[in-house]
Enzyme design. Structure first.
Site, PDB file in Angstrom:
ATOM      1  N   CYS A   1       6.494   6.986   3.078  1.00 49.19           N
ATOM      2  CA  CYS A   1       6.589   8.825   1.175  1.00 49.19           C
ATOM      3  C   CYS A   1       6.915   9.419   3.442  1.00 49.19           C
ATOM      4  O   CYS A   1       7.763   9.829   4.573  1.00 49.19           O
ATOM      5  CB  CYS A   1       5.505   9.450   1.162  1.00 49.19           C
ATOM      6  SG  CYS A   1       3.867   9.492   2.140  1.00 49.19           S
TER       7      CYS A   1
ATOM      8  N   CYS B   1      -1.190   9.444   5.796  1.00 49.17           N
ATOM      9  CA  CYS B   1      -0.057   9.403   6.735  1.00 49.17           C
ATOM     10  C   CYS B   1      -0.058   9.037   7.868  1.00 49.17           C
ATOM     11  O   CYS B   1       0.787   8.329   8.084  1.00 49.17           O
ATOM     12  CB  CYS B   1       0.897   9.783   5.902  1.00 49.17           C
ATOM     13  SG  CYS B   1       0.317   9.347   4.257  1.00 49.17           S
TER      14      CYS B   1
ATOM     15  N   ASP C   1       3.481   2.455   2.154  1.00 48.30           N
ATOM     16  CA  ASP C   1       3.588   2.641   3.495  1.00 48.30           C
ATOM     17  C   ASP C   1       3.168   1.527   5.013  1.00 48.30           C
ATOM     18  O   ASP C   1       2.081   1.251   4.393  1.00 48.30           O
ATOM     19  CB  ASP C   1       3.179   4.195   4.193  1.00 48.30           C
ATOM     20  CG  ASP C   1       1.480   3.893   3.788  1.00 48.30           C
ATOM     21  OD1 ASP C   1       0.414   3.109   4.399  1.00 48.30           O
ATOM     22  OD2 ASP C   1       1.121   5.339   4.376  1.00 48.30           O
TER      23      ASP C   1
ATOM     24  N   CYS D   1       0.848  -1.187  -0.394  1.00 52.34           N
ATOM     25  CA  CYS D   1       0.135   0.113  -0.141  1.00 52.34           C
ATOM     26  C   CYS D   1       0.898   0.753  -0.325  1.00 52.34           C
ATOM     27  O   CYS D   1       0.656   1.861  -0.387  1.00 52.34           O
ATOM     28  CB  CYS D   1      -1.282   0.197   1.020  1.00 52.34           C
ATOM     29  SG  CYS D   1      -2.015  -1.452   1.106  1.00 52.34           S
TER      30      CYS D   1
END
Lengths: 395, 148
Positions: free
Chosen positions: B60, B104, B37, B35
């Site tokens: 990221c 995130c 992360d 996915c």
């Protein structure tokens, strides 16, 4: 941050305008501002500059100037070629089926999706592991209703050079119009529209050291497609709107320079690209090259760095001044990983760690050395941070 | 003018609490490289207080920055206080994330809950903040419209 050096390694995204090109453009803002449609002297001067630029662009692809239509971008050229052909052919009762590949630029893919909403049927051809579209697959996909085939010349992410001549030959045999998006090919591979046998070809100025906001569509003589922008008689009435003279003149000059410099450009870019790839392979473990090693855009290197994510690599490289791009989902607004790398079978976790480097005319060996040196540090730093690694594997 | 603000960049460039603990009291792993992360967080607990935390993250810039910030936020907090931390509070501490990156921060929030869950299971403890929490729940397909 200690060491900073502007190293641009994203020439496939765009290129700087060459000074010689800019020099030709500047007079068209203040001095030669005449409208090319006007009949007095300064208008006629613009008209002749327009003719010259059209010839320069035509020469780069082996076309006749009358077959070149200036547009506002490569994307516009793609939209025009696909939409006008599709609607015209359907109106003539010829059919409603279009064939393209699944690795096209979004300018083609999203236009195809739009056409699907308008009732067209679109076949998206798969590609092999190196990104090649097979002429046999194309032939099998052609039906009685097929009215247009659009296959890109060079892929923008992995640099694969498609067998356009063979693909166009299949199209011709079945009397189907063939369009190619040559935005990444222009100035990077030799293009001769007559030899290739394509009906339409899209181009953009800003990928060949010309200005942004300037494109062109080659339409083979004898092929008639509807006008795209309705209005005045510019571009033989097909694409109305007062010409962007500075942009067109710049495109012309850039095309002329790309033509005379083609061999040097290919040699320079590919030598440095090959050097970059070999240095990375030598100095960084767990990397692999995506795409074809042989039939490839001269400046393109698309590399996956295992166990780390591309946006992080991009951002850390940017801290050193090195500009690259990534196919990671996290860097895209849609949060989808690269459709091109997916199509060639790269697993998602490896797509997220992919970086595209493109060398260009101004790239130097010193820049590559600097970029690789920083890349070694960046990859090491991110791998230390990563919960996945070569011992643990991907889980 | 970058993608992230200075605070996010600072946590991304100089992440705090990176690594693994020798004898962690709880380990949480959330997300997956597929996915884009994945975060592993480990905690050390003494008298219901998180005395240390370490993380490792694949992801990221904002995933790494959120992980770093989240570990910094839980150290010194009681388990209940740590459980009260949401992705919203992590984003606030970071001074904001671009809307497309909000998911995130969910990663860090969930990974911490997973670590506490493991600690609670091992020690037969119950916490109000863990009610209804399922560490094996599928990642919610990156809830793109998570709270901002």
């Amino acid at each position: 941050m200690a060491e900073y050096k502007n190293v641009y390694l994203d020439y496939s995204a765009t290129t700087p305008v060459k000074e010689e090109v800019l020099k030709e453009m500047i007079p068209y803002f203040i001095e030669h501002y005449g409208n090319a449609s006007s009949l007095y002297t300064i208008g006629l001067e613009s008209k002749s500059a327009l003719d010259k630029a059209r010839e320069q662009v035509a020469n780069l692809v082996g076309a006749s100037p009358k077959e070149i239509y200036f547009t506002g971008s490569g994307s516009e050229a793609d939209n025009w070629a696909l939409e006008s052909t599709a609607f015209d052919m359907r109106a003539k009762g010829k059919g409603n089926h279009i064939i393209t590949s699944c690795i096209e630029h979004h300018a083609v893919l999203h236009t195809c999706e739009y056409l699907e909403k308008q009732g067209f049927e679109v076949t998206y051809l798969d590609v092999d592991k190196e990104g090649f579209v097979s002429p046999e697959d194309l032939e099998k996909a052609i039906k009685d209703e097929t009215v247009l085939i659009s296959i890109m010349f060079v892929n923008n992410e992995i640099g694969t050079i498609e067998p356009i001549k063979e693909l166009a030959e299949v199209a011709r045999r079945h009397k189907v119009l063939f369009h190619t998006d040559a935005v990444q090919a222009l100035g990077n591979v030799e293009i001769d529209v007559k030899d290739l046998g394509v009906d339409m070809l899209s181009m953009s100025a800003h990928k060949i050291y010309g200005p942004k906001g300037q494109g062109a569509l080659y339409i083979r003589r004898g092929v008639r497609i509807s006008n795209f922008i309705h209005g005045g008689a510019q571009e033989m009435g097909k694409r109305a709107g007062t010409e962007n003279m500075a942009g067109i003149v710049g495109f012309g000059k850039a095309a002329e320079m790309a033509r005379t410099n083609l061999d040097n450009h290919i040699r320079h870019c590919s030598e440095l690209r090959d050097y970059l790839v070999s240095e990375i392979e030598k100095k960084i473990p767990k990397v692999f090259v995506n795409g074809s090693r042989k039939h490839r855009h001269p400046g393109n290197a698309n590399i996956t760095f295992e166990y780390i994510e591309g946006e992080s690599i991009l951002l850390l490289m940017d801290m050193y001044g090195v500009a690259v791009s990534t196919g990671s989902a996290c860097s895209s607004k849609s949060l989808n990983p690269s459709h091109v790398l997916s199509a060639i079978g790269i697993p998602h976790e490896m797509i997220h760690g992919s970086i595209r480097f493109t060398t260009g005319d101004y790239t130097t060996k010193e820049e590559i050395d600097f970029a690789v040196e920083k890349l070694v540090e960046v990859v090491e730093k991110l791998r230390e941070l990563s919960p996945v690694n070569s011992e643990k594997g991907w889980n | 003018m970058g993608l992230y603000n200075d605070k996010v960049m600072d946590h991304f460039m100089n992440p705090r609490n990176v690594g693994e603990l020798e004898n962690p009291d709880g380990t949480g792993v959330y997300g997956s490289p597929v996915c884009g992360d994945m975060m592993q967080v480990q905690i050390k607990v003494e008298n219901d207080v998180i005395v240390d935390a370490k993380f490792k993250t694949f992801g990221c810039g904002s995933a790494i920055a959120s992980s770093s910030m989240a570990t910094e936020m839980i150290i010194g907090k009681t388990i209940d206080e740590a459980l009260a931390i949401s992705n919203k509070t992590i984003i606030d501490e970071l001074g904001g994330l671009p809307p497309v990156k909000v998911h995130c921060s969910v990663l860090a929030d969930h990974a911490i809950k997973c670590a506490i869950y493991e600690y609670a299971e091992k020690n037969g403890k119950k916490y109000k903040g863990l009610e209804g929490f399922d560490p094996n729940e599928e990642e919610d397909d990156h809830d793109h419209v998570a709270e901002e």
